[in-house]
Scaffold this motif. Sequence first.
Motif, PDB file in Angstrom:
ATOM      1  N   ARG A 213       0.942  -1.250   0.121  1.00 51.21           N
ATOM      2  CA  ARG A 213       0.026  -0.055  -0.027  1.00 51.21           C
ATOM      3  C   ARG A 213       1.004   1.259   0.129  1.00 51.21           C
ATOM      4  O   ARG A 213       0.587   2.112  -0.558  1.00 51.21           O
ATOM      5  CB  ARG A 213      -0.813  -0.055   1.232  1.00 51.21           C
ATOM      6  CG  ARG A 213      -2.127  -1.039   1.009  1.00 51.21           C
ATOM      7  CD  ARG A 213      -3.183  -0.637   2.158  1.00 51.21           C
ATOM      8  NE  ARG A 213      -2.571  -0.809   3.619  1.00 51.21           N
ATOM      9  CZ  ARG A 213      -2.691  -1.976   4.391  1.00 51.21           C
ATOM     10  NH1 ARG A 213      -3.170  -3.047   3.829  1.00 51.21           N
ATOM     11  NH2 ARG A 213      -2.217  -1.974   5.367  1.00 51.21           N
ATOM     12  N   GLY A 216       2.396   2.014  -3.522  1.00 53.13           N
ATOM     13  CA  GLY A 216       1.278   2.412  -4.306  1.00 53.13           C
ATOM     14  C   GLY A 216       0.790   3.572  -3.968  1.00 53.13           C
ATOM     15  O   GLY A 216       0.699   4.595  -5.035  1.00 53.13           O
ATOM     16  N   ALA A 217       1.026   4.185  -2.912  1.00 49.20           N
ATOM     17  CA  ALA A 217       0.521   5.716  -2.591  1.00 49.20           C
ATOM     18  C   ALA A 217       1.781   6.588  -3.109  1.00 49.20           C
ATOM     19  O   ALA A 217       1.374   7.580  -3.613  1.00 49.20           O
ATOM     20  CB  ALA A 217       0.336   5.721  -0.994  1.00 49.20           C
ATOM     21  N   ALA A 219       3.798   5.870  -5.548  1.00 51.12           N
ATOM     22  CA  ALA A 219       3.652   6.181  -7.259  1.00 51.12           C
ATOM     23  C   ALA A 219       2.495   6.809  -7.460  1.00 51.12           C
ATOM     24  O   ALA A 219       2.567   7.919  -8.295  1.00 51.12           O
ATOM     25  CB  ALA A 219       3.260   4.448  -7.730  1.00 51.12           C
ATOM     26  N   ASP A 220       1.317   6.913  -6.972  1.00 53.47           N
ATOM     27  CA  ASP A 220       0.395   7.739  -7.184  1.00 53.47           C
ATOM     28  C   ASP A 220       0.493   9.203  -6.946  1.00 53.47           C
ATOM     29  O   ASP A 220       0.382  10.448  -7.521  1.00 53.47           O
ATOM     30  CB  ASP A 220      -0.976   7.544  -6.255  1.00 53.47           C
ATOM     31  CG  ASP A 220      -1.667   6.203  -6.579  1.00 53.47           C
ATOM     32  OD1 ASP A 220      -1.281   5.678  -7.866  1.00 53.47           O
ATOM     33  OD2 ASP A 220      -2.365   5.556  -6.018  1.00 53.47           O
ATOM     34  N   ALA A 221       1.278   9.431  -5.817  1.00 55.99           N
ATOM     35  CA  ALA A 221       1.774  10.913  -5.430  1.00 55.99           C
ATOM     36  C   ALA A 221       2.814  11.563  -6.478  1.00 55.99           C
ATOM     37  O   ALA A 221       2.567  12.648  -6.856  1.00 55.99           O
ATOM     38  CB  ALA A 221       2.457  10.992  -4.174  1.00 55.99           C
ATOM     39  N   GLY A 223       2.827  10.406  -9.595  1.00 50.73           N
ATOM     40  CA  GLY A 223       2.007  10.857 -11.056  1.00 50.73           C
ATOM     41  C   GLY A 223       1.359  12.118 -10.740  1.00 50.73           C
ATOM     42  O   GLY A 223       1.255  13.163 -11.716  1.00 50.73           O
ATOM     43  N   ARG A 224       0.610  12.292  -9.720  1.00 50.99           N
ATOM     44  CA  ARG A 224      -0.039  13.608  -9.346  1.00 50.99           C
ATOM     45  C   ARG A 224       0.929  14.848  -9.509  1.00 50.99           C
ATOM     46  O   ARG A 224       0.649  15.741 -10.051  1.00 50.99           O
ATOM     47  CB  ARG A 224      -0.579  13.712  -8.065  1.00 50.99           C
ATOM     48  CG  ARG A 224      -2.030  12.837  -8.254  1.00 50.99           C
ATOM     49  CD  ARG A 224      -2.788  13.146  -6.855  1.00 50.99           C
ATOM     50  NE  ARG A 224      -2.089  12.698  -5.534  1.00 50.99           N
ATOM     51  CZ  ARG A 224      -2.093  11.481  -5.110  1.00 50.99           C
ATOM     52  NH1 ARG A 224      -2.719  10.643  -5.587  1.00 50.99           N
ATOM     53  NH2 ARG A 224      -1.546  11.403  -4.061  1.00 50.99           N
TER      54      ARG A 224
END
Length: 262
Positions: A213, A216-217, A219-221, A223-224
Amino acid sequence: MSIELDPSELTFQRPFTSEVTQTLHIRNPNFEPVVFKVKTTAPKQYCVRPNSGRIESGKEVEVQVLLQTMKSDPPADYKCRDKFLVQSISITADREATNVQEIWSHVEKTEKSAIRERKIRVVYLPAGESTGSVHDGASISDNANREASFMSSPPPYATPAGDNGRPTTANDGNTSSELAAARATIARLEVELNNATARLDSELNSVGSRLRRTAGAAADAKGRVTEGAAGMGVMTHPPEGIPVQICAALCLATFLLAWFFF
C-alpha cells in the motif's frame, strides 16, 4: 522352560573398598530362544552387564555382576541379605520381530504368568577365603536358616545399572506415568509451535500488505506531481535549438532590407 544359572549364589570376597566382580552364567536349555532380565534388591549397590538380553536355544551368556566400591568393609559377622532375581520368557514365533524391551513391556502388562523366575543369594566372603570353605564350614542348621530366609517374602526387586550405567527401577506404573507425561508435554509444545508459526505468518502477511500500500501511494503521489507541473507550464526539460519557422522569417527579413536599401 526355565533357564539354568551358574553359580547358584553370588559370592564376593573382601575387601570391598574396591570394585569386586563375579561372573554369572545364564544358559538356555530350551528349544526356543529366551529373553532374560536381571533384578536385585539393592540396585544402587550393583552394576550388571548386560542386565537383559536374548539367549538362543542351547546357548549361554556371561553376565558380569559388579559390587560397587564401599567406603569401608562391613563387620566380619555381617550377613548380606541382598538377592538377585533372574526372569526369563520364551520367544515365540509372534515375538521374533520384536526387540527385548518391547517384549518385556508387553509381557509384564498382559502375561505375567508366563514369566519364569530364578533367585540368587549374595554371600560376602572373608579375605583369602574360597567359596568352598564357606559351604564346608557351614552347619546344617545355618543352611536351613538361610534357605528359610531366602524363601520368605522377597523384598522389592529393581533392575541394577547396566551397560548405560544408569539403574532402572522396576516400578512400571511410575515409568508409564512419566512416559505419558513426557508425551503430553511434547504434544503441548507442538501445538504452541504451530500457533506461533501461524501468528508469524499472519504478521508477515500484514507487513507485506502495508509495504504494498505504501509503494502504491508513493507511485500515485509521483504521478500527481508530474501532472501538476505539466498543467502549470513547467517544462521538465529545456528547449533544444531554434524552430525552423523563425529561421526562415529572419532570412526573409534580411533579404528585403538588402533589396530596398541597396
